[in-house]
Design a protein around this motif. Structure first.
Motif, mmCIF file in Angstrom:
data_model
loop_
_atom_site.group_PDB
_atom_site.id
_atom_site.type_symbol
_atom_site.label_atom_id
_atom_site.label_comp_id
_atom_site.label_asym_id
_atom_site.label_seq_id
_atom_site.Cartn_x
_atom_site.Cartn_y
_atom_site.Cartn_z
ATOM 1 N N LEU A 282 11.399 -14.084 19.725
ATOM 2 C CA LEU A 282 10.976 -15.479 19.652
ATOM 3 C C LEU A 282 9.801 -15.754 20.582
ATOM 4 N N LEU A 283 9.835 -15.188 21.782
ATOM 5 C CA LEU A 283 8.722 -15.388 22.719
ATOM 6 C C LEU A 283 7.411 -14.868 22.141
ATOM 7 N N LEU A 284 7.449 -13.704 21.510
ATOM 8 C CA LEU A 284 6.238 -13.135 20.928
ATOM 9 C C LEU A 284 5.724 -13.990 19.772
ATOM 10 N N ILE A 285 6.625 -14.459 18.932
ATOM 11 C CA ILE A 285 6.220 -15.339 17.828
ATOM 12 C C ILE A 285 5.648 -16.636 18.375
ATOM 13 N N GLY A 286 6.321 -17.207 19.377
ATOM 14 C CA GLY A 286 5.842 -18.448 19.974
ATOM 15 C C GLY A 286 4.487 -18.290 20.623
ATOM 16 N N ALA A 287 4.263 -17.148 21.281
ATOM 17 C CA ALA A 287 2.982 -16.909 21.946
ATOM 18 C C ALA A 287 1.850 -16.808 20.926
ATOM 19 N N VAL A 288 2.064 -16.067 19.847
ATOM 20 C CA VAL A 288 1.041 -15.939 18.802
ATOM 21 C C VAL A 288 0.791 -17.280 18.125
ATOM 22 N N SER A 289 1.855 -18.009 17.862
ATOM 23 C CA SER A 289 1.717 -19.317 17.206
ATOM 24 C C SER A 289 0.937 -20.293 18.075
ATOM 25 N N SER A 290 1.238 -20.308 19.369
ATOM 26 C CA SER A 290 0.550 -21.228 20.278
ATOM 27 C C SER A 290 -0.927 -20.889 20.405
ATOM 28 N N ARG A 291 -1.232 -19.595 20.521
ATOM 29 C CA ARG A 291 -2.613 -19.188 20.743
ATOM 30 C C ARG A 291 -3.491 -19.427 19.520
ATOM 31 N N HIS A 292 -2.940 -19.221 18.330
ATOM 32 C CA HIS A 292 -3.755 -19.292 17.119
ATOM 33 C C HIS A 292 -3.468 -20.519 16.260
ATOM 34 N N GLY A 293 -2.606 -21.408 16.732
ATOM 35 C CA GLY A 293 -2.329 -22.630 15.996
ATOM 36 C C GLY A 293 -1.689 -22.398 14.652
ATOM 37 N N LEU A 294 -0.820 -21.393 14.559
ATOM 38 C CA LEU A 294 -0.210 -21.072 13.274
ATOM 39 C C LEU A 294 0.914 -22.034 12.917
ATOM 40 N N LEU A 295 1.537 -22.612 13.918
ATOM 41 C CA LEU A 295 2.568 -23.621 13.721
ATOM 42 C C LEU A 295 2.168 -24.867 14.497
ATOM 43 N N SER A 296 2.870 -25.953 14.254
ATOM 44 C CA SER A 296 2.593 -27.170 15.016
ATOM 45 C C SER A 296 2.884 -26.915 16.487
ATOM 46 N N MET B 48 2.235 -8.614 16.968
ATOM 47 C CA MET B 48 3.178 -8.746 15.872
ATOM 48 C C MET B 48 3.863 -7.422 15.556
ATOM 49 N N ALA B 49 3.188 -6.300 15.834
ATOM 50 C CA ALA B 49 3.858 -5.012 15.683
ATOM 51 C C ALA B 49 5.023 -4.906 16.663
ATOM 52 N N MET B 50 4.799 -5.374 17.897
ATOM 53 C CA MET B 50 5.874 -5.397 18.892
ATOM 54 C C MET B 50 6.976 -6.374 18.471
ATOM 55 N N PRO C 56 4.556 -28.736 18.737
ATOM 56 C CA PRO C 56 5.969 -28.897 19.131
ATOM 57 C C PRO C 56 6.833 -27.707 18.716
ATOM 58 N N LEU C 57 6.614 -27.183 17.501
ATOM 59 C CA LEU C 57 7.419 -26.062 17.041
ATOM 60 C C LEU C 57 7.095 -24.795 17.837
ATOM 61 N N SER C 58 5.831 -24.598 18.164
ATOM 62 C CA SER C 58 5.446 -23.434 18.971
ATOM 63 C C SER C 58 6.086 -23.499 20.352
ATOM 64 N N VAL C 59 6.044 -24.675 20.979
ATOM 65 C CA VAL C 59 6.651 -24.843 22.307
ATOM 66 C C VAL C 59 8.164 -24.647 22.230
ATOM 67 N N PHE C 60 8.786 -25.197 21.211
ATOM 68 C CA PHE C 60 10.224 -25.060 21.034
ATOM 69 C C PHE C 60 10.600 -23.587 20.843
ATOM 70 N N THR C 61 9.764 -22.842 20.121
ATOM 71 C CA THR C 61 9.999 -21.410 19.929
ATOM 72 C C THR C 61 9.960 -20.673 21.259
ATOM 73 N N LEU C 62 8.976 -21.017 22.103
ATOM 74 C CA LEU C 62 8.877 -20.388 23.423
ATOM 75 C C LEU C 62 10.086 -20.727 24.294
ATOM 76 N N TYR D 84 1.720 -13.163 10.141
ATOM 77 C CA TYR D 84 1.029 -13.248 11.419
ATOM 78 C C TYR D 84 0.219 -12.013 11.779
ATOM 79 N N GLN D 85 0.404 -10.906 11.075
ATOM 80 C CA GLN D 85 -0.204 -9.657 11.516
ATOM 81 C C GLN D 85 -1.727 -9.680 11.436
ATOM 82 N N GLN D 86 -2.311 -10.554 10.613
ATOM 83 C CA GLN D 86 -3.761 -10.593 10.475
ATOM 84 C C GLN D 86 -4.435 -11.085 11.752
#
Length: 224
Positions: A162-176, A97-99, A178-184, A89-91
């Protein structure tokens, strides 16, 4: 995610399915703990402190196994997953992602400390209980305080990761989605344990953890 993988160092690409296997391994750790605590270990709620200490000593080997699986082994698998997810995700979001990596590694350290405190306290209880019951009670209460605040009751650090991963995933579409929302949602549950001591939040964080770890593991293994 395919774009991210193409930007990874070629030597790092095989780590992705290994991280998927590690996520599934963490889910299996959770499942094993639920089985042990649900079907085998059951301290009576109305037991006195002395009776609880005696129960811990009597089942010391099994309690130690739960700390090895649920904290030490789990933390080792988590450390690898934090590194791989950070590389993926760092790209797209280097700062966030550093945080996330920092919180992920903090979570690893806290879990390791909790596991080692739990194991060492059981040994101390077995040593002091027969000869010095007052010291054994002090150790028992210190053990309860440390394990509950570090990794047994408050899941704030893992929730932020998890919140940080979910936020990045939701914003950039890195995961589906449903999975992004579930992560949040899972991250929010973890953060909520900081403000409420209700056991239901802790149990919910664990139950949703099984689903999330399995889901993430399957995604990382199956995606090309």
């Amino acid at each position: 995610m395919n774009t991210l993988i193409s930007e990874m160092n070629p030597g790092q690409r095989p780590l992705k399915p290994l991280a998927g296997a590690a996520f599934i391994g963490m889910a299996l750790c959770y499942i094993t703990l639920f089985i042990i605590y649900g079907a085998i270990l059951s301290t009576p709620a109305d037991a006195t402190t002395a009776e609880k200490i005696a129960y811990l000593i009597e089942n010391k080997a099994l309690f130690n196994l739960t700390y090895v699986l649920g904290y030490v082994l789990f933390a080792c698998l988590l450390c690898f997953c934090v590194y791989v997810i950070g590389s993926l995700y760092q790209q797209v979001s280097p700062t966030v992602m550093a945080m996330a990596r920092l919180f992920g590694y903090f979570w690893v350290v806290v879990l390791l400390c909790t596991g080692m405190i739990g194991i060492s306290s059981h040994e101390l209880l077995a040593s002091y209980s027969p000869s010095n019951p007052a010291a054994a009670e002090a150790i028992y209460y210190a053990r309860t305080l440390l394990t509950e605040s570090l990794g047994g009751g408050i899941e704030f650090i893992g929730g932020v990761w998890l919140l940080l991963i979910g936020a990045v995933s939701s914003r950039h579409g890195l995961l589906s989605k449903p999975l992004s929302v579930f992560t949040l949602v899972k991250g929010a549950i973890g953060v909520a344990t900081l403000f409420s001591a209700e056991p239901v939040l802790r149990d919910l964080f664990g139950i949703t953890g099984i689903v999330w770890f399995l889901w993430m593991g399957i995604v990382l293994i199956r995606k090309p």
